[in-house]
Scaffold this motif. Structure first.
Motif, PDB file in Angstrom:
ATOM      1  N   SER A  23      19.989 -12.439  17.174  1.00 14.61           N
ATOM      2  CA  SER A  23      21.433 -12.299  17.377  1.00 14.61           C
ATOM      3  C   SER A  23      22.125 -11.584  16.217  1.00 14.61           C
ATOM      4  O   SER A  23      23.255 -11.910  15.868  1.00 14.61           O
ATOM      5  N   LEU A  26      25.785 -10.339  16.487  1.00 16.10           N
ATOM      6  CA  LEU A  26      26.378 -10.893  17.696  1.00 16.10           C
ATOM      7  C   LEU A  26      26.725 -12.368  17.488  1.00 16.10           C
ATOM      8  O   LEU A  26      26.126 -13.039  16.665  1.00 16.10           O
ATOM      9  N   ASP A  27      27.668 -12.858  18.291  1.00 13.94           N
ATOM     10  CA  ASP A  27      28.156 -14.221  18.095  1.00 13.94           C
ATOM     11  C   ASP A  27      27.505 -15.271  18.991  1.00 13.94           C
ATOM     12  O   ASP A  27      27.951 -16.406  19.028  1.00 13.94           O
ATOM     13  N   SER A  28      26.442 -14.911  19.718  1.00 14.11           N
ATOM     14  CA  SER A  28      25.749 -15.910  20.539  1.00 14.11           C
ATOM     15  C   SER A  28      24.260 -15.608  20.585  1.00 14.11           C
ATOM     16  O   SER A  28      23.826 -14.483  20.347  1.00 14.11           O
ATOM     17  N   ALA A  40      27.900 -11.084  24.608  1.00 18.29           N
ATOM     18  CA  ALA A  40      28.124 -11.538  23.240  1.00 18.29           C
ATOM     19  C   ALA A  40      29.066 -10.560  22.562  1.00 18.29           C
ATOM     20  O   ALA A  40      28.979  -9.353  22.777  1.00 18.29           O
ATOM     21  N   ASN A  41      29.949 -11.083  21.762  1.00 21.31           N
ATOM     22  CA  ASN A  41      30.872 -10.244  20.996  1.00 21.31           C
ATOM     23  C   ASN A  41      30.251  -9.871  19.667  1.00 21.31           C
ATOM     24  O   ASN A  41      29.358 -10.553  19.160  1.00 21.31           O
ATOM     25  N   ASN A  42      30.738  -8.795  19.092  1.00 24.36           N
ATOM     26  CA  ASN A  42      30.295  -8.400  17.763  1.00 24.36           C
ATOM     27  C   ASN A  42      30.854  -9.398  16.759  1.00 24.36           C
ATOM     28  O   ASN A  42      31.887 -10.011  16.983  1.00 24.36           O
ATOM     29  N   THR A  43      30.153  -9.551  15.653  1.00 22.78           N
ATOM     30  CA  THR A  43      30.564 -10.511  14.641  1.00 22.78           C
ATOM     31  C   THR A  43      30.547  -9.870  13.257  1.00 22.78           C
ATOM     32  O   THR A  43      30.049  -8.764  13.079  1.00 22.78           O
ATOM     33  N   ASP A  44      31.056 -10.597  12.308  1.00 22.91           N
ATOM     34  CA  ASP A  44      31.147 -10.152  10.920  1.00 22.91           C
ATOM     35  C   ASP A  44      29.750 -10.078  10.288  1.00 22.91           C
ATOM     36  O   ASP A  44      28.909 -10.937  10.516  1.00 22.91           O
ATOM     37  N   THR A  81      32.445  -0.316  12.005  1.00 20.73           N
ATOM     38  CA  THR A  81      32.202  -1.514  12.801  1.00 20.73           C
ATOM     39  C   THR A  81      33.268  -1.728  13.874  1.00 20.73           C
ATOM     40  O   THR A  81      33.000  -2.382  14.879  1.00 20.73           O
ATOM     41  N   PRO A  86      30.537  -4.181  22.402  1.00 24.26           N
ATOM     42  CA  PRO A  86      29.996  -5.529  22.554  1.00 24.26           C
ATOM     43  C   PRO A  86      28.851  -5.566  23.569  1.00 24.26           C
ATOM     44  O   PRO A  86      28.778  -4.737  24.473  1.00 24.26           O
TER      45      PRO A  86
END
Length: 96
Positions: A23, A26-28, A40-44, A81, A86
């Motif tokens: 992951s 990604l947030d999941s 899944a959404n993009n994450t930091d 970024t 996503p």
């Protein structure tokens, strides 16, 4: 005390090079995509970068993010970024 992921513990305990995966960006987790058909959404990336800079692992493996956005690596390298696409359940269909 530092909290390592599996790659971090592997490298710490063996002294061998290690690759982190799972992951990335990604947030999941993948299982959510596979079994629930969710995206899944993009994450930091700050935590990942900090871990890499502390030499907790040597490489980062990426899969789902690349399925959704083939330009992912270039965008990350260039600091774009905000342009990342996503991951959606439709990206898994590209594999079939």
């Amino acid at each position: 005390m530092l909290q390592f992921n599996l790659a971090g513990w592997t490298k710490k305990l063996t002294g061998k090079p290690a690759i982190t995966v799972g992951s990335v960006g990604l947030d999941s987790e993948f299982t959510r995509s596979l079994f629930e058909g969710k995206g899944a959404n993009n994450t930091d990336f700050r935590k990942l970068i900090e871990m890499l800079e502390r030499n907790e692992f040597d490489l980062v493996a990426v899969r789902r993010a690349l399925l959704a956005d083939p330009g992912w690596v270039t965008k990350i390298r260039d600091g774009r970024t905000d342009e990342l696409v996503p991951f959606t359940e439709d990206a898994l269909k590209k594999l079939v």
